[in-house]
Design a protein around this motif. Structure first.
Motif, PDB file in Angstrom:
ATOM      1  N   ASP A 111       0.818  -1.211   0.000  1.00  0.00           N
ATOM      2  CA  ASP A 111       0.000   0.000   0.000  1.00  0.00           C
ATOM      3  C   ASP A 111       0.856   1.267   0.000  1.00  0.00           C
ATOM      4  O   ASP A 111       0.401   2.330  -0.461  1.00  0.00           O
ATOM      5  CB  ASP A 111      -0.919   0.026   1.233  1.00  0.00           C
ATOM      6  CG  ASP A 111      -2.023  -1.023   1.166  1.00  0.00           C
ATOM      7  OD1 ASP A 111      -2.296  -1.537   0.063  1.00  0.00           O
ATOM      8  OD2 ASP A 111      -2.600  -1.333   2.238  1.00  0.00           O
ATOM      9  N   LEU A 112       2.070   1.166   0.509  1.00  0.00           N
ATOM     10  CA  LEU A 112       2.967   2.320   0.551  1.00  0.00           C
ATOM     11  C   LEU A 112       3.708   2.534  -0.773  1.00  0.00           C
ATOM     12  O   LEU A 112       4.473   3.500  -0.902  1.00  0.00           O
ATOM     13  CB  LEU A 112       3.981   2.155   1.689  1.00  0.00           C
ATOM     14  CG  LEU A 112       3.417   2.191   3.111  1.00  0.00           C
ATOM     15  CD1 LEU A 112       4.506   1.902   4.125  1.00  0.00           C
ATOM     16  CD2 LEU A 112       2.757   3.529   3.413  1.00  0.00           C
ATOM     17  N   GLY A 113       3.499   1.628  -1.730  1.00  0.00           N
ATOM     18  CA  GLY A 113       4.107   1.809  -3.045  1.00  0.00           C
ATOM     19  C   GLY A 113       5.352   0.992  -3.305  1.00  0.00           C
ATOM     20  O   GLY A 113       5.989   1.144  -4.359  1.00  0.00           O
ATOM     21  N   TYR A 114       5.719   0.113  -2.391  1.00  0.00           N
ATOM     22  CA  TYR A 114       6.884  -0.740  -2.619  1.00  0.00           C
ATOM     23  C   TYR A 114       6.487  -1.920  -3.512  1.00  0.00           C
ATOM     24  O   TYR A 114       5.366  -2.446  -3.417  1.00  0.00           O
ATOM     25  CB  TYR A 114       7.446  -1.248  -1.291  1.00  0.00           C
ATOM     26  CG  TYR A 114       7.876  -0.134  -0.368  1.00  0.00           C
ATOM     27  CD1 TYR A 114       8.914   0.725  -0.716  1.00  0.00           C
ATOM     28  CD2 TYR A 114       7.231   0.075   0.852  1.00  0.00           C
ATOM     29  CE1 TYR A 114       9.299   1.755   0.133  1.00  0.00           C
ATOM     30  CE2 TYR A 114       7.602   1.102   1.694  1.00  0.00           C
ATOM     31  CZ  TYR A 114       8.636   1.940   1.334  1.00  0.00           C
ATOM     32  OH  TYR A 114       9.021   2.975   2.166  1.00  0.00           O
ATOM     33  N   ASP A 115       7.411  -2.347  -4.354  1.00  0.00           N
ATOM     34  CA  ASP A 115       7.127  -3.431  -5.300  1.00  0.00           C
ATOM     35  C   ASP A 115       7.342  -4.781  -4.613  1.00  0.00           C
ATOM     36  O   ASP A 115       8.290  -5.509  -4.900  1.00  0.00           O
ATOM     37  CB  ASP A 115       8.026  -3.304  -6.532  1.00  0.00           C
ATOM     38  CG  ASP A 115       7.653  -4.280  -7.634  1.00  0.00           C
ATOM     39  OD1 ASP A 115       6.649  -5.011  -7.474  1.00  0.00           O
ATOM     40  OD2 ASP A 115       8.382  -4.336  -8.639  1.00  0.00           O
ATOM     41  N   ILE A 116       6.452  -5.094  -3.724  1.00  0.00           N
ATOM     42  CA  ILE A 116       6.553  -6.323  -2.940  1.00  0.00           C
ATOM     43  C   ILE A 116       6.375  -7.553  -3.825  1.00  0.00           C
ATOM     44  O   ILE A 116       7.000  -8.589  -3.615  1.00  0.00           O
ATOM     45  CB  ILE A 116       5.508  -6.315  -1.807  1.00  0.00           C
ATOM     46  CG1 ILE A 116       5.725  -5.102  -0.892  1.00  0.00           C
ATOM     47  CG2 ILE A 116       5.558  -7.613  -1.014  1.00  0.00           C
ATOM     48  CD1 ILE A 116       7.103  -5.000  -0.304  1.00  0.00           C
ATOM     49  N   THR A 117       5.551  -7.435  -4.850  1.00  0.00           N
ATOM     50  CA  THR A 117       5.268  -8.582  -5.713  1.00  0.00           C
ATOM     51  C   THR A 117       6.536  -9.106  -6.371  1.00  0.00           C
ATOM     52  O   THR A 117       6.749 -10.319  -6.447  1.00  0.00           O
ATOM     53  CB  THR A 117       4.231  -8.199  -6.780  1.00  0.00           C
ATOM     54  OG1 THR A 117       3.032  -7.776  -6.134  1.00  0.00           O
ATOM     55  CG2 THR A 117       3.934  -9.385  -7.686  1.00  0.00           C
ATOM     56  N   THR A 118       7.400  -8.223  -6.846  1.00  0.00           N
ATOM     57  CA  THR A 118       8.649  -8.659  -7.476  1.00  0.00           C
ATOM     58  C   THR A 118       9.541  -9.388  -6.479  1.00  0.00           C
ATOM     59  O   THR A 118      10.149 -10.413  -6.806  1.00  0.00           O
ATOM     60  CB  THR A 118       9.394  -7.450  -8.070  1.00  0.00           C
ATOM     61  OG1 THR A 118       8.599  -6.883  -9.116  1.00  0.00           O
ATOM     62  CG2 THR A 118      10.741  -7.858  -8.641  1.00  0.00           C
ATOM     63  N   ILE A 119       9.615  -8.874  -5.261  1.00  0.00           N
ATOM     64  CA  ILE A 119      10.428  -9.530  -4.232  1.00  0.00           C
ATOM     65  C   ILE A 119       9.865 -10.916  -3.930  1.00  0.00           C
ATOM     66  O   ILE A 119      10.608 -11.898  -3.821  1.00  0.00           O
ATOM     67  CB  ILE A 119      10.456  -8.666  -2.946  1.00  0.00           C
ATOM     68  CG1 ILE A 119      11.048  -7.287  -3.246  1.00  0.00           C
ATOM     69  CG2 ILE A 119      11.253  -9.370  -1.847  1.00  0.00           C
ATOM     70  CD1 ILE A 119      10.924  -6.301  -2.086  1.00  0.00           C
ATOM     71  N   GLU A 120       8.543 -11.016  -3.822  1.00  0.00           N
ATOM     72  CA  GLU A 120       7.903 -12.299  -3.545  1.00  0.00           C
ATOM     73  C   GLU A 120       8.146 -13.294  -4.674  1.00  0.00           C
ATOM     74  O   GLU A 120       8.432 -14.470  -4.425  1.00  0.00           O
ATOM     75  CB  GLU A 120       6.403 -12.099  -3.354  1.00  0.00           C
ATOM     76  CG  GLU A 120       6.029 -11.353  -2.084  1.00  0.00           C
ATOM     77  CD  GLU A 120       4.549 -11.022  -2.018  1.00  0.00           C
ATOM     78  OE1 GLU A 120       4.030 -10.841  -0.899  1.00  0.00           O
ATOM     79  OE2 GLU A 120       3.903 -10.927  -3.094  1.00  0.00           O
ATOM     80  N   ARG A 121       8.015 -12.843  -5.903  1.00  0.00           N
ATOM     81  CA  ARG A 121       8.180 -13.747  -7.042  1.00  0.00           C
ATOM     82  C   ARG A 121       9.579 -14.328  -7.113  1.00  0.00           C
ATOM     83  O   ARG A 121       9.766 -15.489  -7.472  1.00  0.00           O
ATOM     84  CB  ARG A 121       7.840 -13.012  -8.340  1.00  0.00           C
ATOM     85  CG  ARG A 121       6.341 -12.797  -8.552  1.00  0.00           C
ATOM     86  CD  ARG A 121       6.078 -11.977  -9.789  1.00  0.00           C
ATOM     87  NE  ARG A 121       4.644 -11.803 -10.019  1.00  0.00           N
ATOM     88  CZ  ARG A 121       4.118 -10.945 -10.875  1.00  0.00           C
ATOM     89  NH1 ARG A 121       4.933 -10.166 -11.610  1.00  0.00           N
ATOM     90  NH2 ARG A 121       2.814 -10.858 -11.024  1.00  0.00           N
ATOM     91  N   ARG A 122      10.575 -13.534  -6.763  1.00  0.00           N
ATOM     92  CA  ARG A 122      11.950 -14.028  -6.762  1.00  0.00           C
ATOM     93  C   ARG A 122      12.112 -15.153  -5.741  1.00  0.00           C
ATOM     94  O   ARG A 122      12.706 -16.197  -6.027  1.00  0.00           O
ATOM     95  CB  ARG A 122      12.915 -12.887  -6.461  1.00  0.00           C
ATOM     96  CG  ARG A 122      14.380 -13.257  -6.610  1.00  0.00           C
ATOM     97  CD  ARG A 122      15.275 -12.102  -6.228  1.00  0.00           C
ATOM     98  NE  ARG A 122      15.114 -10.961  -7.117  1.00  0.00           N
ATOM     99  CZ  ARG A 122      14.715  -9.759  -6.738  1.00  0.00           C
ATOM    100  NH1 ARG A 122      14.397  -9.535  -5.465  1.00  0.00           N
ATOM    101  NH2 ARG A 122      14.611  -8.775  -7.595  1.00  0.00           N
ATOM    102  N   ALA A 123      11.562 -14.941  -4.549  1.00  0.00           N
ATOM    103  CA  ALA A 123      11.640 -15.974  -3.511  1.00  0.00           C
ATOM    104  C   ALA A 123      10.833 -17.207  -3.897  1.00  0.00           C
ATOM    105  O   ALA A 123      11.274 -18.344  -3.684  1.00  0.00           O
ATOM    106  CB  ALA A 123      11.144 -15.408  -2.180  1.00  0.00           C
TER     107      ALA A 123
END
Length: 278
Positions: free
Chosen positions: A96-108
């Protein structure tokens, strides 16, 4: 080897509602971006990582005959499952704060899929035992050192204390399962080296991304103070080096680092909401 897990230790999930602040303060750790994103970047890895831990232990649950260890496995799965859910909500706050969490998750997630496809169940369990040691010593450092969460938002500090408490309780479960079904120290040490590399690589990438989004990636004062806080003479990570290296010793068991006193000290904070069944 014989387990040194304390007799009578109960491992049960605490079903709590943390009511994480919404919106999450961008720098919830005392206004410090370095401290905040150090915790944030580790948290993003937990939902998928802890599901992997659960799966790796479940593959061997039917091979365990010891009723005490079987009950501890149930508690381990319950605790890790709840951790995964809470940190997923934490990730949503960061998103919600604008960080690209999805990319970090996909890598893991891609690395976990590769591990599950290419590595034997024994090797997956070794990775879990190794990474559980890393989380256990981090948890111990957090509970031992008040500086680790000094100035943090109360709800976030409570979340991290809860997680650290339960990581301490179940720190030997995967290790004990591994010793019963495999026990190769060579494989375990290799898993620790690989697990350490990827844990710090992924968490550092996440931290760099968040600092970049904040426009603070090249703020040298932030890095100077942050590295002093983590690895300096009084740094929160520096005392953990010896405990980390103990993992490579012949005959090591996680409960040789006996910190039952921390469980007694911090469990009362969460006891009213403690689950009565795993």
């Amino acid at each position: 080897m014989a387990s040194t897990t304390p007799a009578g230790l109960q491992i049960r999930p605490r079903h709590l509602d943390f009511n994480l602040p919404k919106p999450l303060p961008r720098h919830w750790h005392g206004g410090d971006a370095f401290k905040t994103h150090l915790f944030d970047s580790m948290s993003v890895l937990f939902p998928d990582g802890e599901r992997f831990f659960i799966d790796s232990v479940r593959q061997f649950r039917d091979q365990i005959s010891d009723p005490v260890l079987k009950e501890q496995i149930r508690g381990f799965i319950g605790q890790e499952g709840h951790h995964s859910r809470e940190h997923l909500e934490y990730s949503n706050r960061l998103r919600d704060l604008g960080y690209d969490i999805t990319t970090i998750e996909r890598r893991a997630q891609a690395r976990i899929r590769f591990t599950q496809k290419k590595f034997s169940p024994q090797r997956q369990l070794a990775a879990t035992a190794a990474l559980e040691h890393i989380t256990a010593i981090l948890a111990d450092g957090l509970l031992q050192n008040p500086e680790a969460l000094a100035g943090a938002h109360p709800a976030m500090a409570r979340l991290w204390r809860w997680h650290a408490l339960e990581e301490t309780e179940h720190k030997a479960v995967a290790f004990d399962v591994y010793n019963q079904v495999c026990g190769s120290r060579k494989l375990l040490r290799r898993a620790m080296l690989m697990g350490t590399l990827f844990f710090f690589l992924d968490s550092t990438r996440g931290m760099l991304h968040m600092l970049k989004r904040d426009g603070l990636l090249w703020n040298w004062r932030l890095w100077r103070d942050g590295l002093q806080w983590t690895w300096g003479k009084q740094g929160i990570f520096r005392p953990l080096i010896g405990a980390y290296l103990d993992f490579f010793k012949a005959g090591f068991h996680p409960w040789q680092h006996n910190n039952l006193d921390l469980l007694a000290k911090f469990s009362s904070e969460f006891e009213p909401a403690a689950s009565t069944a795993a």
